[in-house]
Every structure is written in C-alpha cells, then in structure tokens.
Design a protein around this motif. Structure first.
Motif, mmCIF file in Angstrom:
data_model
loop_
_atom_site.group_PDB
_atom_site.id
_atom_site.type_symbol
_atom_site.label_atom_id
_atom_site.label_comp_id
_atom_site.label_asym_id
_atom_site.label_seq_id
_atom_site.Cartn_x
_atom_site.Cartn_y
_atom_site.Cartn_z
ATOM 1 N N THR A 431 0.830 -1.205 0.000
ATOM 2 C CA THR A 431 0.000 0.000 0.000
ATOM 3 C C THR A 431 0.859 1.248 0.000
ATOM 4 O OG1 THR A 431 -1.590 -1.245 1.333
ATOM 5 C CG2 THR A 431 -1.929 1.120 1.156
ATOM 6 N N GLY A 528 -7.047 -3.589 -0.367
ATOM 7 C CA GLY A 528 -6.447 -2.965 0.809
ATOM 8 C C GLY A 528 -5.436 -3.863 1.498
ATOM 9 N N SER A 529 -4.670 -3.267 2.419
ATOM 10 C CA SER A 529 -3.635 -4.040 3.112
ATOM 11 C C SER A 529 -4.248 -5.116 4.003
ATOM 12 C CB SER A 529 -2.741 -3.110 3.943
ATOM 13 O OG SER A 529 -3.507 -2.402 4.895
#
Length: 571
Positions: A431, A528-529
C-alpha cells in the motif's frame, strides 16, 4: 518466614489478590527455597510485582512510583550517599528544599526511614517501589559508569594526569602525550565514555546538555540507561573534543553537523556515526556505535528459525526483483540487509549500495554515500550506478516516487534490489508503494518478498528461570493463548551481568510475506492491506506476534517483550 513476609501475605489477602490457601503455599515454598514470598508469588505468575507494590502502598496509605519511568536528577542522587542506599536498599526520587523523597519496598520498616532522617538531617518521605526496581536503580545510579569513567572524573577533579591508558585504549588516548596538562584529562574522559559504552554493549551514546547538568546515557538493548555524568562546567570541552575526533567545525554551534569516528577498541574495529544538534542548553550529541563484527552474524544469530531461514534465503538468492525489509527506526533493518549482502557477496557478483549515510564499510562492495547538497540524491545515484552493470543493488530507503520508480525499473531489467520502508507490517509496504505513486502493475511485477521485523530483548542466560504464565498473560494473548497454556516459559530474575534487567542482547522477530501469482493479482486489483494480510495468512505467513511467541516458547525472550513491540498486532 520473616515478619516482612507475614505482613506482605496478610496485605495481599486483605486486598483480595490471593486467598488463604495460596498464602499458605507461598509461605511454605518461601521457607523451603529460602526466598521472599514476593519472589515466590511472582515466579508462580499469580501476581505481578506492580500489583504487590500497589496493594502494599494502599495498605499503608502511601504512594507508589515506577523507577523505570523517572528521570532522576544527579543532585537528587548526590543527596543520598551510595553506602546508605545499598545498606537500606532505597533510592532517592525527589528533593524539595529540606525534604527528600525516597523509594522503599517495605513500608513496615520505619526504622530505615528514621535512620535516614538522622544520617542525612533531612525530612525523608517514603514512597513504595518494587524491590527489584530499587536494586536495579542502585546499580545504575551508584555504579559510576563502570568505574573507569568515574576514575577519569576523579582525575579531572584533582586536575592530575595518571597513567591509566592501556593497550586497549592506546589508540583513543593517542593524543594525550602531545596534549596540554589541561586537555589531557578531557581526552581520557571522552575516550573512556566510548570504551565503557562498548563494554556495556551499548548501541548509542547520548550526551545531552540539561539546564544544570550534562547528562550521559547509553542505549543498551534498545533501552536508555543513565550513567555518571561529568560536571556541567566540562560541557564545552567535551563537545569540542568530540568534534575534533569526528572532523567537525569546532566554532560552528548554530547548525546541525554530522561526522564519523573510526577507532579500534579491544581489538575490534568500530565506526561511530556522530550527530550534533543545537538545543536549548548547548549542543546535543548522539554517537551511534557501528560494530563491524555484528555484520558477520548469520541468519540464525539474527533470530531466524530454520523454516524462516529457508524462505528468506530463497528470496535473497533470486536473480531479480525487489526484496523489502520494513519496520520502524531502530528495528534492525540495516543490520539484516548488511548481513544478507555479506552472505551473497561472491566474486562473480557485483554489488553496489546507495546509502544516506554509509553506516558500515563492507569489503568487496561498492558503496555510494548520498549527498543532496551537491545533487547526489538517491535517484541521481541510482541512475548512474545502473550503468555500472551491477547484479545486486541496495538502496538505503525508498523515500519518494522517483527513487521507487528507478528501483522498480532496475528490478525489471534483471537486477536484484534490496531496500527498506517504514511500515508497521509486511503487507502495508505494498500500500505504501502505491500511495507514493508507483503503478500497481509495476508493484505486482517487481516485488518478490517483504519482511517486517522488530527487535526483542533476549532473556539473560546467567539468571534465567522458568515459570508458568499467569491467567492475565494468557488473556492478553487472545486466540494464541492455547500455544503457551501449561507450558513453562523463561524469564530473567535479574543479576549483576544484566544490570538487574533480566535481559542481555537482542534478537529479531519476523513476518515474511512472499509474493506469488495470487498476491500479484490482488495487488493489481488494488485491494487494501487488510485483504492482503488475510491472503498472506492463508498462504502461511506468520505475524510478528506469532513469530515472537515461538521465541518465547523457545526460551529466548518473554511475553512482556513480545507484547511491547507488537502492540498493533491484534493476532
């Protein structure tokens, strides 16, 4: 059983922290083993020293104090002579006028307070602290910085020069013979501060001008410890000597300066990276000790277990791509990368590093020191070194888009690139690269693996003891509690060798995220992470806390240390 133990057990029972059966068992074990009941209860894991201290203090209507969190002034320490501190096991905490506040472990022992009032002619006010903390503080504040620094201070006081130089200090004391009678003690004092820091296994020396004193602290195993400080009047001379040793401008006191000291101590080659920053009461100095021998550590010495060694060796043995090491400042990223370079440094490979600054000088490796003031930035240096046809490139840190893009392009054209990022865990590095502007498809194509790491203190081998974790510790582990339930763990009781901390040295805990085709697809989709982390867990990645727990079970560190460095790891 002593009267102190009886009062302690009664106090804890009244506070509801233990019941009658536990009190009787603790009393029996204390008599059998020749220990205090406090030690028995702590060893059993049923109650902590902090809980015991709080209960005792409340029973007597007294305040508690955490000595680990206090910054005690030298003039307060000077108010209580060392022989009295050791005889009565007390430490001075505050001093206001004729009132001296001291930390004690046994409020029932009022004879100690009366004796101190008589000996010091002061109004002594007691507060309560754990006995182990008090003994550790006595060792710290009254040790004189290892003795030899104290000798140098005594030498300065007497304004004499004695022949204290030995073979191991000859290089540091090299200028003494040519120095004036006034300068020679200062040269010896600064040199001994460095030597004692090395002997104490310190990673940093902090010399900080305060309003009324010059504070000297060593960072040992990641924790700062104050040692005997030179008189404030010597501040200017000490700073001047350090500037001379590190080739800085002596007259310049308004701007930050960086320098380097290269010395040999006890047969070991050391580099000291020196930073001087102007502060309110003078120039603050930090000397980071870079021990070249630490770079010869293999992966097991860094803290890798066999399975992680195989995975990481597979990553650093690749022909191309980017391998990242992440973590906060002081988490050992540079040492890990240098150890990797040493491991893969072969005659048939050309390795170039771009660093700011070059921390360690490595044989057989081309190292470039970034100098932004003349236009030699990370990006500019990288563009040029790629024309040198290296096989392996190490970038000190990826800080901006330009550096990241060049690193990605280098990895895609057949180079293996090592670098660092400041992120809390391994998946967050993906990210972070996208956030600074690298295209997701380039991140997916170039990344080969990411390793997050932290440093935890190792249990001191000289005073290691086993114990069963308490219910409170098990609850803190959450879903991982089953792994240590009914398992005997190890912790340090505290001894002179570890300055009564229970720890000696540090090892790493690791979180290795290997990028495969599934992960590449997720990166390309810009997930997303959190989703990346879940996928990494599915693929077998252990979190920092899980790896730390393996080292706790192996007896290398403690639950307290793992909790300290993995506070953000909910798993």
């Amino acid at each position: 059983m002593t009267p102190k133990d009886e009062y302690t057990l009664e106090t804890l029972r009244s506070a509801g922290l233990i019941d009658q059966s536990i009190a009787e068992k603790a009393a029996y074990l204390a008599d059998e083993r020749g220990m205090d009941v406090v030690e028995v209860l702590e060893e059993s894991g049923m109650i902590t020293s902090e809980e015991i201290t709080q209960a005792i203090a409340e029973q007597y209507g007294m305040e508690t104090v955490s000595l680990r969190e206090l910054d005690i002034d030298q003039d307060v320490i000077d108010a209580l002579p060392a022989d009295l501190a050791r005889r009565y096991t007390v430490v001075p905490v505050f001093k206001r006028g004729n009132e001296l506040t001291v930390a004690i472990s046994d409020p029932h022992d009022m004879d100690t307070i009366d004796s101190l009032r008589y000996s010091l002619s002061l109004d002594v006010v007691p507060v309560v602290a754990p006995e182990k903390e008090i003994k550790s503080s006595i060792n710290l504040f009254y040790s004189g910085g290892g003795g030899r620094v104290g000798s140098a201070l005594q030498e300065l006081t007497e304004a004499t020069i004695t022949g204290i130089a030995t073979d191991e200090t000859a290089e540091l004391f090299g200028d003494v013979e040519d120095a004036t009678e006034e300068d020679a003690p200062i040269i010896k004092l600064v040199s001994l501060i460095i030597i004692e820091a090395f002997r104490s296994r310190a990673s940093d020396i902090h010399i900080e001008p305060m309003e009324k004193k010059l504070r000297v602290r060593y960072r040992i195993d990641g924790v700062l410890h104050e040692v005997e400080s030179p008189p404030k009047r010597l501040q200017s001379a000490i700073l001047q000597r350090i500037k001379i040793m590190s080739n800085m401008k002596i007259a310049e006191k308004r701007v930050c300066q960086d320098g380097r000291i290269q010395i040999s101590v006890m047969g070991r080659e050391l580099d000291l990276r020196v930073s001087v920053v102007p502060s309110n009461h003078g120039e603050s100095v930090v000397m980071r000790i870079l021990d070249k021998d630490s770079l010869r550590l293999g992966l097991p010495e860094l803290g890798f277990f066999t399975d992680d060694q195989q995975v990481f060796r597979g990553l650093i043995g690749l022909a191309d791509g980017i391998v990242l090491v992440t973590g906060p400042t002081g988490s050992g990223k540079t040492t890990t990368l240098y150890s990797c370079l040493n491991e893969i440094n072969k005659p048939d490979r050309k390795i170039i590093t771009v660093e700011d600054p070059v921390e360690y000088q490595l044989a057989g490796i081309n190292q470039v020191h970034v100098r932004a003031d003349i236009g030699l930035t990370f990006a500019a240096a990288l563009r040029s070194i790629l024309r040198q046809a290296p096989n392996i490139v190490m970038i000190g840190e990826i800080r901006d888009l330009e550096t990241a893009e060049i690193a990605v392009n280098a990895s895609l054209t057949g180079h293996l690139v090592f670098s660092t990022l400041h992120t809390n865990d391994a998946p967050s590095a993906v990210t972070r690269l996208i956030d600074i502007g690298v295209k997701p498809f380039l991140v997916a194509s170039s990344l080969r693996g990411i390793m997050a790491q932290r440093l935890v203190r190792k249990v001191c081998s000289k005073c290691a003891e086993t114990y069963t974790p308490s219910d409170r510790e098990l609850r803190s582990l959450g879903t991982l509690a089953g792994q240590v339930q009914d398992v005997e763990l190890t912790r340090g009781a505290g001894c002179a060798d570890c300055a009564y901390t229970g720890y000696s040295g540090r090892i790493g805990i690791f979180e290795i995220f290997v990028i495969n085709e599934e992960v590449q697809h997720l990166i390309y989709e810009q997930v997303g992470s959190g989703e990346l982390r879940n996928k990494a867990r599915e693929l077998g990645m252990r979190t920092l806390r899980e790896d730390g727990l393996r080292k706790v079970i192996a007896g290398q560190t403690t639950l307290e240390e793992v909790f300290r460095v993995t506070m953000g790891d909910a798993d």
